[in-house]
Design a protein around this motif. Structure first.
Motif, PDB file in Angstrom:
ATOM      1  N   LYS A  66     -13.014  -1.693  -1.483  1.00 45.42           N
ATOM      2  CA  LYS A  66     -12.189  -0.817  -0.365  1.00 45.42           C
ATOM      3  C   LYS A  66     -12.273  -1.443   0.609  1.00 45.42           C
ATOM      4  CE  LYS A  66     -10.073   1.880  -3.619  1.00 45.42           C
ATOM      5  NZ  LYS A  66     -10.893   1.206  -4.916  1.00 45.42           N
ATOM      6  N   VAL A  67     -12.467  -2.020   0.956  1.00 42.68           N
ATOM      7  CA  VAL A  67     -12.981  -3.388   2.716  1.00 42.68           C
ATOM      8  C   VAL A  67     -11.928  -3.567   2.411  1.00 42.68           C
ATOM      9  CG1 VAL A  67     -14.428  -3.960   3.871  1.00 42.68           C
ATOM     10  CG2 VAL A  67     -15.479  -2.021   2.096  1.00 42.68           C
ATOM     11  N   PHE A  68     -11.400  -3.657   3.548  1.00 43.01           N
ATOM     12  CA  PHE A  68     -10.184  -5.126   4.157  1.00 43.01           C
ATOM     13  C   PHE A  68     -11.645  -6.086   4.942  1.00 43.01           C
ATOM     14  CE2 PHE A  68      -5.774  -5.630   5.757  1.00 43.01           C
ATOM     15  CZ  PHE A  68      -5.611  -7.039   5.532  1.00 43.01           C
ATOM     16  N   PHE A  69     -11.945  -6.897   4.312  1.00 47.81           N
ATOM     17  CA  PHE A  69     -12.827  -8.266   4.307  1.00 47.81           C
ATOM     18  C   PHE A  69     -11.794  -9.392   4.914  1.00 47.81           C
ATOM     19  CE2 PHE A  69     -14.986  -7.075   1.238  1.00 47.81           C
ATOM     20  CZ  PHE A  69     -16.484  -6.537   2.086  1.00 47.81           C
ATOM     21  N   ILE A  70     -12.080  -9.842   6.287  1.00 50.74           N
ATOM     22  CA  ILE A  70     -11.181 -10.703   7.272  1.00 50.74           C
ATOM     23  C   ILE A  70     -12.415 -11.339   7.741  1.00 50.74           C
ATOM     24  CG2 ILE A  70     -10.004 -11.422   9.378  1.00 50.74           C
ATOM     25  CD1 ILE A  70      -8.692  -8.889   9.220  1.00 50.74           C
ATOM     26  N   THR A  71     -12.438 -12.922   7.569  1.00 53.16           N
ATOM     27  CA  THR A  71     -13.826 -13.621   7.850  1.00 53.16           C
ATOM     28  C   THR A  71     -13.075 -14.638   8.683  1.00 53.16           C
ATOM     29  OG1 THR A  71     -13.019 -15.324   6.086  1.00 53.16           O
ATOM     30  CG2 THR A  71     -14.642 -14.026   5.869  1.00 53.16           C
TER      31      THR A  71
ATOM     32  N   GLN B 160       0.696  -1.022   0.516  1.00 53.46           N
ATOM     33  CA  GLN B 160      -0.145   0.543   0.160  1.00 53.46           C
ATOM     34  C   GLN B 160       0.831   1.357  -0.122  1.00 53.46           C
ATOM     35  OE1 GLN B 160      -2.685   1.108   3.677  1.00 53.46           O
ATOM     36  NE2 GLN B 160      -4.115   1.387   2.254  1.00 53.46           N
ATOM     37  N   ASN B 161       2.024   1.342   0.160  1.00 46.60           N
ATOM     38  CA  ASN B 161       3.086   2.671   0.504  1.00 46.60           C
ATOM     39  C   ASN B 161       3.344   2.912  -0.904  1.00 46.60           C
ATOM     40  OD1 ASN B 161       2.777   2.796   3.467  1.00 46.60           O
ATOM     41  ND2 ASN B 161       4.223   2.422   4.172  1.00 46.60           N
ATOM     42  N   LEU B 162       3.123   1.514  -1.501  1.00 43.05           N
ATOM     43  CA  LEU B 162       4.284   1.360  -2.782  1.00 43.05           C
ATOM     44  C   LEU B 162       3.351   2.304  -3.346  1.00 43.05           C
ATOM     45  CD1 LEU B 162       7.253  -0.836  -3.082  1.00 43.05           C
ATOM     46  CD2 LEU B 162       7.639   0.935  -2.381  1.00 43.05           C
ATOM     47  N   VAL B 163       2.112   1.529  -3.517  1.00 40.90           N
ATOM     48  CA  VAL B 163       0.709   1.826  -4.491  1.00 40.90           C
ATOM     49  C   VAL B 163      -0.210   2.658  -4.173  1.00 40.90           C
ATOM     50  CG1 VAL B 163      -0.914   0.511  -6.376  1.00 40.90           C
ATOM     51  CG2 VAL B 163       1.734  -0.893  -5.407  1.00 40.90           C
ATOM     52  N   GLU B 164      -0.837   3.496  -5.162  1.00 43.75           N
ATOM     53  CA  GLU B 164      -2.045   4.199  -3.916  1.00 43.75           C
ATOM     54  C   GLU B 164      -2.975   4.325  -3.889  1.00 43.75           C
ATOM     55  OE1 GLU B 164      -1.900   8.124  -6.678  1.00 43.75           O
ATOM     56  OE2 GLU B 164      -0.371   8.738  -5.879  1.00 43.75           O
ATOM     57  N   THR B 165      -3.599   2.871  -4.666  1.00 39.63           N
ATOM     58  CA  THR B 165      -4.711   2.933  -4.605  1.00 39.63           C
ATOM     59  C   THR B 165      -4.393   0.591  -5.298  1.00 39.63           C
ATOM     60  OG1 THR B 165      -5.449   2.244  -7.080  1.00 39.63           O
ATOM     61  CG2 THR B 165      -6.089   3.908  -5.835  1.00 39.63           C
ATOM     62  N   ILE B 166      -5.446   0.322  -4.248  1.00 39.99           N
ATOM     63  CA  ILE B 166      -4.391  -1.659  -4.703  1.00 39.99           C
ATOM     64  C   ILE B 166      -6.131  -2.247  -3.119  1.00 39.99           C
ATOM     65  CG2 ILE B 166      -4.073  -1.523  -1.338  1.00 39.99           C
ATOM     66  CD1 ILE B 166      -2.346  -3.973  -2.609  1.00 39.99           C
ATOM     67  N   LYS B 167      -6.170  -2.956  -3.864  1.00 42.09           N
ATOM     68  CA  LYS B 167      -7.701  -3.826  -3.540  1.00 42.09           C
ATOM     69  C   LYS B 167      -7.805  -4.614  -2.122  1.00 42.09           C
ATOM     70  CE  LYS B 167      -8.944  -4.704  -8.781  1.00 42.09           C
ATOM     71  NZ  LYS B 167     -10.101  -6.046  -9.313  1.00 42.09           N
ATOM     72  N   GLY B 168      -8.691  -4.009  -1.424  1.00 48.77           N
ATOM     73  CA  GLY B 168      -8.600  -4.400  -0.405  1.00 48.77           C
ATOM     74  C   GLY B 168      -9.330  -6.381  -0.103  1.00 48.77           C
ATOM     75  N   PRO B 169      -7.260  -6.755   0.646  1.00 49.15           N
ATOM     76  CA  PRO B 169      -7.570  -8.051   0.399  1.00 49.15           C
ATOM     77  C   PRO B 169      -8.927  -8.670   1.129  1.00 49.15           C
ATOM     78  CG  PRO B 169      -5.654  -7.352   2.262  1.00 49.15           C
ATOM     79  CD  PRO B 169      -6.641  -6.086   1.236  1.00 49.15           C
ATOM     80  N   ILE B 170      -8.721  -9.937   1.256  1.00 53.32           N
ATOM     81  CA  ILE B 170      -9.979 -11.163   1.721  1.00 53.32           C
ATOM     82  C   ILE B 170      -8.811 -12.121   2.227  1.00 53.32           C
ATOM     83  CG2 ILE B 170     -11.890 -11.916   1.106  1.00 53.32           C
ATOM     84  CD1 ILE B 170     -12.476 -10.359  -1.092  1.00 53.32           C
ATOM     85  N   LEU B 171      -9.106 -12.469   3.349  1.00 55.53           N
ATOM     86  CA  LEU B 171      -8.235 -13.078   4.818  1.00 55.53           C
ATOM     87  C   LEU B 171      -8.886 -13.836   4.734  1.00 55.53           C
ATOM     88  CD1 LEU B 171      -5.223 -10.955   6.297  1.00 55.53           C
ATOM     89  CD2 LEU B 171      -5.732 -11.948   3.558  1.00 55.53           C
ATOM     90  N   CYS B 172      -9.164 -15.152   5.341  1.00 54.97           N
ATOM     91  CA  CYS B 172      -9.771 -16.147   6.056  1.00 54.97           C
ATOM     92  C   CYS B 172      -9.125 -16.960   7.139  1.00 54.97           C
ATOM     93  CB  CYS B 172     -10.250 -17.331   5.194  1.00 54.97           C
ATOM     94  SG  CYS B 172     -11.349 -18.060   6.040  1.00 54.97           S
ATOM     95  N   LEU B 173      -9.236 -16.366   8.419  1.00 53.80           N
ATOM     96  CA  LEU B 173      -8.653 -16.738   9.514  1.00 53.80           C
ATOM     97  C   LEU B 173      -8.702 -18.441   9.706  1.00 53.80           C
ATOM     98  CD1 LEU B 173      -7.646 -13.284  11.367  1.00 53.80           C
ATOM     99  CD2 LEU B 173      -6.443 -14.812   9.402  1.00 53.80           C
TER     100      LEU B 173
END
Length: 818
Positions: free
Chosen positions: A477-482, A353-366
């Protein structure tokens, strides 16, 4: 199937037994097609039975008293209509819409009705009423008169389609013509029932013609009344406009709400929203409708709520996040001990994110057992990234509308939980934690996991369409965490949308540090204690972990620490000394927590014959699995107990077949299995057990019992076996090695193909355990059985003390192949 009988004149009478459904204020006629809404449970069951077992046929009969919810047989008319179900549609509110076609009249006896086996609906034995014919000039004249009346009826009643009038005008048979006209007449249901029970066609059509003329007269009167009302409305138009001007003046003076002013305010708010031109235009049309509507109308309230929902959403409103990697690492380390993989993934995301201005929100599953910190690490991620945190629990969600919302056509419609969560947080880039994604279920209301496919797909969620909004909303842009306990109940397409990060469980040292750094200070604060009030050394804390908890997470550990804090608070209050310090050591835990609940590990105290130790994976983490084998004189019966699943039972059978196929190499008689019964048991029979990883454990236990050679008690093993003795790879190796470490196991036998998985095992575990890769069963037996050499295992050279084993051994004949 229909049943036939005979009357007193020996003429055939058609009888049929069908499901019966009662109607309220509706009378069904033969040769008519009528749609009905059905909501009563008994009626729904009757329809389902007709569709499943009676070729879609059902007997419809009208209630005498419509207000009765559960009518008795005596509350129903004796004449009804045998009908056919043409179509059935289930509605979201639980009712069903059914299209019926009347076939013929039927009569039933209320005293001989049959109740269904489930006692949910009634069956009726229906006698078919044959249709009579009417001929002659009088019948023809009556038919022509009715046709003329139909033309007047169609002109006066605009609610009847011209095609229906034309179809009825083409019927020349009196009885059929009467049955076709009656459903279109707005008369009392009792009058319709009288016509249904009138069997002579001439009389029936004559009664119908009389009602038809009355309907024409009423329709003509209604038309005149509507004309007068319209004229009166035009005359009152001037008064209406004057009243509207007065209302406008009152609104300017602040005496009541002004729709025009409210619409102007909404338009101003809409102009400030960062939405697409298409969405803005569609919302603007809804706002313009508010200008022409009365605030007191129900439609105004519905439309205003919709516009408010749209304008309250954070369209394109992003919270500024400028977090340094070092600061984020510090925050994650402060909140959690261990969990290196999730931390590393979050830091990678921040670096990109510090290198790219726009990045799609990641989707992690814990994914991990309960209590390992899945939800709390999602909260820490929000803190580390300086985002808003929103938690949404999906446990027990069965309705697709909970995700995608309800359409506005339904009363009380609302957006889905995703849109509701974004409205609460006021920003379009929060950390959205979807808890218990594996606990969703499916029923007739839809599949919520399928609705999540669009939400959790980075290629689709930029245009997420909620049914209530009916607008494309950007979720990219939402950071989804499941979070989930297991992956088995999550559909594979949904798993494919997410990046899986496993949290297998904590080591004993990690639990000690978590208890010391996080749990103890938290519980002391909640119980009103200071750090000086309780002295809990590390040896006591470790003893709590070993003998009072048995879990992969730390939830039960926190409960035990809370119990210690309560006992400490009690002693301080009794002594009336808030500066008092309670010192606790390992030997004094019983006074605070009671008798230890678990043994220190689960391994045997000494080597035993027929007793082997396996490793199993559960939702709570890894566990030790004991396998016992007993031999008894018998006739070759094999008994497998312990509530084993199909997979483990197949593993046990494969292990026994492997031993029988190599009986010569073990020094056993070829027919040894015919002289004994073999009983294989896995203790804790109330706990279900299944999985393809216990084959070598079962085989080792059986070989030990047959050869009367003990199995090492400090050794555990995991792996599946083939009929040729090969050891197959397994899953969940990290969790199983953690269980072996907790159980004080010294040596663990694993499949050769699982050596690559040792990279994910903590170095501390690998240092404390001797991990030996195995390729075949011969190697397993050499390591597991307590004997002087391999020759004691193969070729029957072991010393047997048990009588049964002595019967099985034969004279050594074969040398072990090299």
């Amino acid at each position: 199937m229909p049943k036939f009988g005979f009357d007193s004149k020996d003429s055939p009478i058609d009888f049929v037994t069908l499901p019966m459904m009662s109607l309220r204020e509706v009378v069904m006629f033969p040769r008519s097609i009528v749609p009905l809404f059905v909501g009563r449970e008994a009626s729904v069951k009757a329809i389902e039975s007709a569709l499943a077992n009676f070729d879609k046929k059902i007997f419809l009969v009208t209630q005498r008293a419509p207000e009765k919810e559960k009518p008795e047989p005596g509350d129903l008319y004796e004449v009804g209509t045998v009908s056919k179900i043409l179509q059935m549609l289930r509605l979201p509110d639980g009712t069903i819409k059914v299209l019926f076609e009347g076939l013929y009249r039927g009569r039933w006896d209320p005293t001989t009705n049959v109740v269904s086996p489930e006692d949910e609906y009634s069956m009726a034995r229906v006698e078919r009423i044959p249709e009579q014919t009417a001929e002659g000039s009088e019948a023809d004249a009556l038919v022509r008169a009715v046709h003329e009346g139909l033309d007047s009826f169609g002109e006066a009643n605009s609610k009847v389609a011209p095609e229906a009038v034309s179809a009825m005008s083409g019927i020349n048979e009196p009885g059929q013509l009467a049955d076709s006209i009656m459903p279109h007449l707005r008369v009392d249901f009792r009058q319709k029932q009288e016509v249904l029970e009138t069997l002579p066609p001439h009389e029936r059509l004559e009664r119908t013609y009389e009602m038809l003329l009355g309907e024409v007269e009423i329709a003509t009167i209604e038309k005149r009344v509507k004309g007068r009302v319209k004229d009166q409305m035009e005359k009152n138009q001037r008064d209406y406009y004057l009243n509207e001007q007065i209302k406008a003046i009152n609104k300017e003076m602040g005496r009541e709400d002004d729709p025009v002013a409210e619409a102007a305010e909404l338009e101003e708010r809409l102009g400030k929203k960062k939405m697409s031109d298409e969405n803005r235009e569609r919302v603007m049309r809804e706002v313009k409708k508010l200008r022409t509507m009365q605030p007191s109308s129900a439609e105004y309230t519905v439309l205003r709520n919709y516009v408010d929902w749209v304008l309250d959403l954070p369209w394109g409103e992003l919270k500024q996040t400028n977090v340094a990697i070092d600061k984020a690492r510090t925050i994650l380390d402060e909140d959690h001990f261990g969990l290196e993989k999730p931390k590393e993934r979050i830091l990678e995301y921040l670096a990109v994110q510090n290198l790219v201005e726009t990045i799609k929100g990641p989707i992690l599953c814990l994914v991990g057992p309960p209590g390992v910190g899945k939800t709390s690490i999602a909260r820490s991620i929000a803190r580390a990234t300086e985002r808003e945190f929103v938690r949404l629990s999906l446990g027990g969600v069965r309705d697709e509308a909970e995700i995608r919302g309800h359409r506005r056509t339904y009363v009380g419609a609302l957006p889905g939980k995703i849109i509701q969560s974004l409205r609460r947080c006021s920003f379009n880039n929060p950390v959205l934690c979807l808890d218990e994604v594996d606990k969703m279920s499916t029923d007739f209301r839809g599949d919520p996991s399928s609705a999540l496919l669009e939400v959790l797909d980075p290629e689709q969620n930029a245009t997420f369409n909620d049914h209530y909004l009916d607008l494309d909303y950007d979720l990219s842009k939402v950071f989804f965490i499941t979070t989930a306990n297991t992956l088995e109940s999550i559909p594979l397409p949904l798993q494919d949308r997410m990046e899986i990060i496993r949290l297998p469980g904590y080591l004993e040292t990690e639990k000690r540090e978590i208890g010391r750094r996080f749990l103890l200070p938290k519980q002391l604060e909640q119980h009103g204690l200071a750090m000086e009030n309780l002295d809990l050394p590390d040896d006591a804390l470790v003893e709590v972990i070993r003998t009072y908890t048995r879990e992969a997470g730390v939830r039960n550990l926190e409960r035990e620490i809370a119990s210690i804090c309560r006992k400490t608070a009690m002693r301080i209050v009794e002594a009336d000394d808030k500066q008092m310090q309670v010192a606790l050591n390992a030997s004094g835990l019983e006074d605070f927590l009671g008798i230890p609940r678990f043994r220190h590990g689960e391994r045997e105290k000494a080597p035993g014959v027929g007793v082997s130790t396996g490793l199993a994976w559960t939702q709570m983490g890894g566990e030790l699995l004991m396998v016992e084998t007993a031999l008894m004189p018998g006739k070759g019966k094999v008994v497998i107990t312990g509530k084993l699943g199909d997979v483990m039972q197949e593993s046990a059978k494969a292990a026994i077949s492997y031993i029988r196929s190599r009986s010569d190499l073990f020094g056993l008689k070829r027919d040894f299995h015919q002289d004994v019964d073999i009983h294989v048991h896995v203790p804790e029979g109330a706990t279900p057990k299944d999985g393809p990883s216990a084959g070598i454990t079962l085989a080792t236990s059986v070989v030990s019992a047959l050869l009367n050679i003990p199995v090492r008690h400090d050794l555990a093993m995991t792996g599946e076996i083939t009929l040729r003795g090969s050891v197959l790879p397994i899953g969940g190796l990290r969790e199983k090695l953690l269980a072996a470490h907790r159980g004080r196991i010294k040596t663990v036998l694993i499949p050769k193909d699982n050596e690559k998985d040792l990279r994910d095992v903590p170095q501390e575990i690998k240092d404390d355990l001797t991990i030996l890769p195995m390729e075949n069963m011969d190697e397993v037996l050499e390591q597991a059985l307590v004997c002087e050499s391999a020759d004691a295992i193969f070729c029957g050279r072991g010393k047997s003390a048990e009588p049964i084993a002595n019967l099985l051994l034969k004279e050594p004949q074969l040398e072990r192949p090299h």
